[in-house]
Write a protein that holds these residues in place. Structure first.
Motif, mmCIF file in Angstrom:
data_model
loop_
_atom_site.group_PDB
_atom_site.id
_atom_site.type_symbol
_atom_site.label_atom_id
_atom_site.label_comp_id
_atom_site.label_asym_id
_atom_site.label_seq_id
_atom_site.Cartn_x
_atom_site.Cartn_y
_atom_site.Cartn_z
ATOM 1 N N ALA A 10 -18.104 -13.431 26.866
ATOM 2 C CA ALA A 10 -18.796 -12.487 25.701
ATOM 3 C C ALA A 10 -20.242 -12.076 26.175
ATOM 4 C CB ALA A 10 -18.870 -13.058 23.903
ATOM 5 N N ILE A 11 -20.821 -13.721 26.697
ATOM 6 C CA ILE A 11 -22.382 -13.152 26.839
ATOM 7 C C ILE A 11 -22.520 -12.245 27.790
ATOM 8 C CG2 ILE A 11 -24.167 -14.520 27.644
ATOM 9 C CD1 ILE A 11 -23.513 -17.132 26.622
ATOM 10 N N VAL A 12 -21.943 -12.453 29.238
ATOM 11 C CA VAL A 12 -21.648 -11.056 30.161
ATOM 12 C C VAL A 12 -21.842 -9.831 29.778
ATOM 13 C CG1 VAL A 12 -20.102 -10.492 32.721
ATOM 14 C CG2 VAL A 12 -21.036 -13.076 31.793
ATOM 15 N N HIS A 13 -20.114 -9.847 28.692
ATOM 16 C CA HIS A 13 -19.849 -8.196 28.406
ATOM 17 C C HIS A 13 -20.951 -7.869 27.617
ATOM 18 C CE1 HIS A 13 -17.743 -4.869 26.979
ATOM 19 N NE2 HIS A 13 -17.971 -5.611 25.648
ATOM 20 N N CYS A 14 -21.593 -8.576 26.389
ATOM 21 C CA CYS A 14 -23.184 -8.496 26.220
ATOM 22 C C CYS A 14 -23.720 -7.547 26.500
ATOM 23 C CB CYS A 14 -23.139 -8.814 25.557
ATOM 24 S SG CYS A 14 -22.489 -9.740 22.700
ATOM 25 N N ALA A 15 -24.440 -8.327 27.612
ATOM 26 C CA ALA A 15 -25.067 -8.421 28.687
ATOM 27 C C ALA A 15 -25.165 -6.518 29.228
ATOM 28 C CB ALA A 15 -25.582 -9.330 30.115
ATOM 29 N N THR A 16 -23.643 -7.127 29.557
ATOM 30 C CA THR A 16 -23.314 -5.344 31.011
ATOM 31 C C THR A 16 -23.848 -4.078 29.567
ATOM 32 O OG1 THR A 16 -22.402 -6.850 31.977
ATOM 33 C CG2 THR A 16 -21.647 -4.203 32.106
ATOM 34 N N ALA A 17 -23.121 -4.438 28.174
ATOM 35 C CA ALA A 17 -23.257 -3.286 26.783
ATOM 36 C C ALA A 17 -23.893 -2.607 26.838
ATOM 37 C CB ALA A 17 -22.119 -3.929 26.388
ATOM 38 N N SER A 18 -25.172 -4.002 26.756
ATOM 39 C CA SER A 18 -26.816 -3.734 26.155
ATOM 40 C C SER A 18 -26.957 -2.693 27.555
ATOM 41 C CB SER A 18 -27.802 -4.962 26.319
ATOM 42 O OG SER A 18 -28.665 -4.114 25.310
ATOM 43 N N ALA A 19 -27.153 -3.469 28.317
ATOM 44 C CA ALA A 19 -27.832 -2.389 29.512
ATOM 45 C C ALA A 19 -26.811 -0.969 29.562
ATOM 46 C CB ALA A 19 -27.117 -3.205 30.671
ATOM 47 N N GLN A 20 -26.245 -0.994 29.713
ATOM 48 C CA GLN A 20 -25.340 0.714 29.659
ATOM 49 C C GLN A 20 -26.086 1.363 29.189
ATOM 50 O OE1 GLN A 20 -21.310 -0.868 31.525
ATOM 51 N NE2 GLN A 20 -21.966 -1.096 32.921
ATOM 52 N N ALA A 21 -26.310 1.062 27.823
ATOM 53 C CA ALA A 21 -25.541 1.981 26.556
ATOM 54 C C ALA A 21 -26.865 2.727 26.255
ATOM 55 C CB ALA A 21 -26.133 1.085 25.218
ATOM 56 N N TRP A 44 -14.894 -0.847 21.520
ATOM 57 C CA TRP A 44 -13.834 -1.451 21.489
ATOM 58 C C TRP A 44 -13.227 -3.199 22.499
ATOM 59 C CZ3 TRP A 44 -8.654 -1.447 23.745
ATOM 60 C CH2 TRP A 44 -8.066 -0.564 23.431
ATOM 61 N N LEU A 45 -13.379 -3.439 23.421
ATOM 62 C CA LEU A 45 -13.285 -4.171 24.046
ATOM 63 C C LEU A 45 -13.916 -6.070 23.796
ATOM 64 C CD1 LEU A 45 -12.188 -6.040 26.129
ATOM 65 C CD2 LEU A 45 -13.838 -5.384 27.771
ATOM 66 N N TYR A 46 -15.455 -5.562 23.305
ATOM 67 C CA TYR A 46 -16.711 -6.472 22.174
ATOM 68 C C TYR A 46 -15.327 -7.352 21.125
ATOM 69 C CZ TYR A 46 -20.023 -10.008 21.738
ATOM 70 O OH TYR A 46 -20.543 -11.389 21.103
ATOM 71 N N ILE A 47 -14.756 -6.022 20.734
ATOM 72 C CA ILE A 47 -13.638 -6.632 19.649
ATOM 73 C C ILE A 47 -12.478 -7.603 19.372
ATOM 74 C CG2 ILE A 47 -12.702 -5.166 17.019
ATOM 75 C CD1 ILE A 47 -14.333 -3.477 16.942
ATOM 76 N N THR A 48 -12.220 -6.437 20.483
ATOM 77 C CA THR A 48 -10.892 -7.753 20.806
ATOM 78 C C THR A 48 -11.206 -8.344 21.398
ATOM 79 O OG1 THR A 48 -10.370 -5.663 21.946
ATOM 80 C CG2 THR A 48 -8.790 -7.280 22.951
ATOM 81 N N PHE A 62 -27.975 -12.754 21.693
ATOM 82 C CA PHE A 62 -28.346 -13.640 21.831
ATOM 83 C C PHE A 62 -27.771 -14.778 21.067
ATOM 84 C CE2 PHE A 62 -32.311 -11.095 23.092
ATOM 85 C CZ PHE A 62 -32.297 -11.234 24.306
ATOM 86 N N GLU A 63 -27.350 -14.613 19.659
ATOM 87 C CA GLU A 63 -25.930 -15.721 18.888
ATOM 88 C C GLU A 63 -25.553 -16.134 19.725
ATOM 89 O OE1 GLU A 63 -25.573 -12.716 14.352
ATOM 90 O OE2 GLU A 63 -24.598 -12.592 16.143
ATOM 91 N N LYS A 64 -24.747 -15.356 20.872
ATOM 92 C CA LYS A 64 -23.760 -16.196 21.832
ATOM 93 C C LYS A 64 -24.249 -16.966 23.034
ATOM 94 C CE LYS A 64 -20.014 -14.814 20.552
ATOM 95 N NZ LYS A 64 -18.146 -16.210 19.911
#
Length: 182
Positions: free
Chosen positions: A124-135, A33-37, A149-151
């Motif tokens: 965006a990079i920090v959010h992706c890293a955190t979200a990936s680790a918490q998934a 939800w946050l990443y879409i935002t 990786f794209e970002k």
């Protein structure tokens, strides 16, 4: 030689194939939800930048970033719709306007546009890293790792351009007490 990214992709693909699809947990939903935002609000900022600048190099990097933001946002929106999760409300897209018609008191400089884009890219990079680790679900972790990786790839080209133009904001250097002077 296999790259780290290829190894990670292979590992996640093996795990994705055999993983049962439990419902998303609240953290995974919030991360999506946050990443879409983040992507949709970055798109609006980029549109404002496109309406402000006349620099061809800035326009090109803004268009590249806008395309990436829209693609990633759509990827996450499709995933969330498939999972039955409602989408976040975000700002409306901006119409095109003439950069020369923007009053100087409200017009962003190219330096401000690029630094704003840089901050949004880092967030965006920090959010992706955190979200990936918490998934917990591998498909969610993989989706965030792919976006990260794209970002990161885009961020490298953005940094090169900003460095070339002298637009990178550098904090004061730190010299520890007692360090040898050069």
């Amino acid at each position: 030689m296999t790259s780290i990214i290829e190894s990670l992709k292979d590992l996640l693909q093996i795990s994705l194939d055999d993983e049962p699809k439990n419902p998303l947990h609240v953290g995974e939903v919030m991360s999506c939800w946050l990443y879409i935002t983040i992507m949709d609000e970055a798109s609006v900022f980029i549109q404002i930048g496109l309406n402000t600048t006349t620099d061809d190099e800035v326009v090109k990097i803004l268009k590249d970033s806008l395309k990436q933001c829209e693609t990633q946002s759509q990827r996450f929106k499709s995933f969330m719709k498939k999972e039955g999760i409602h989408l976040p409300p975000t700002s409306e897209p901006r119409p095109n306007s003439d950069p020369n018609g923007v009053p100087l008191g409200t017009k962003l400089t190219d330096d401000e546009i690029m630094n704003g884009l840089s901050i949004k890219t880092v967030a965006a990079i920090v959010h992706c890293a955190t979200a990936s680790a918490q998934a917990i679900r591998n498909d969610v972790g993989s989706m965030f790792a792919h976006a990260m990786f794209e970002k990161m790839q885009f961020g490298a080209s953005l940094k090169d351009m900003m460095r070339k133009r002298g637009w990178i904001k550098v904090p004061p250097y730190y010299y520890p007490p007692g360090a040898p002077s050069n």
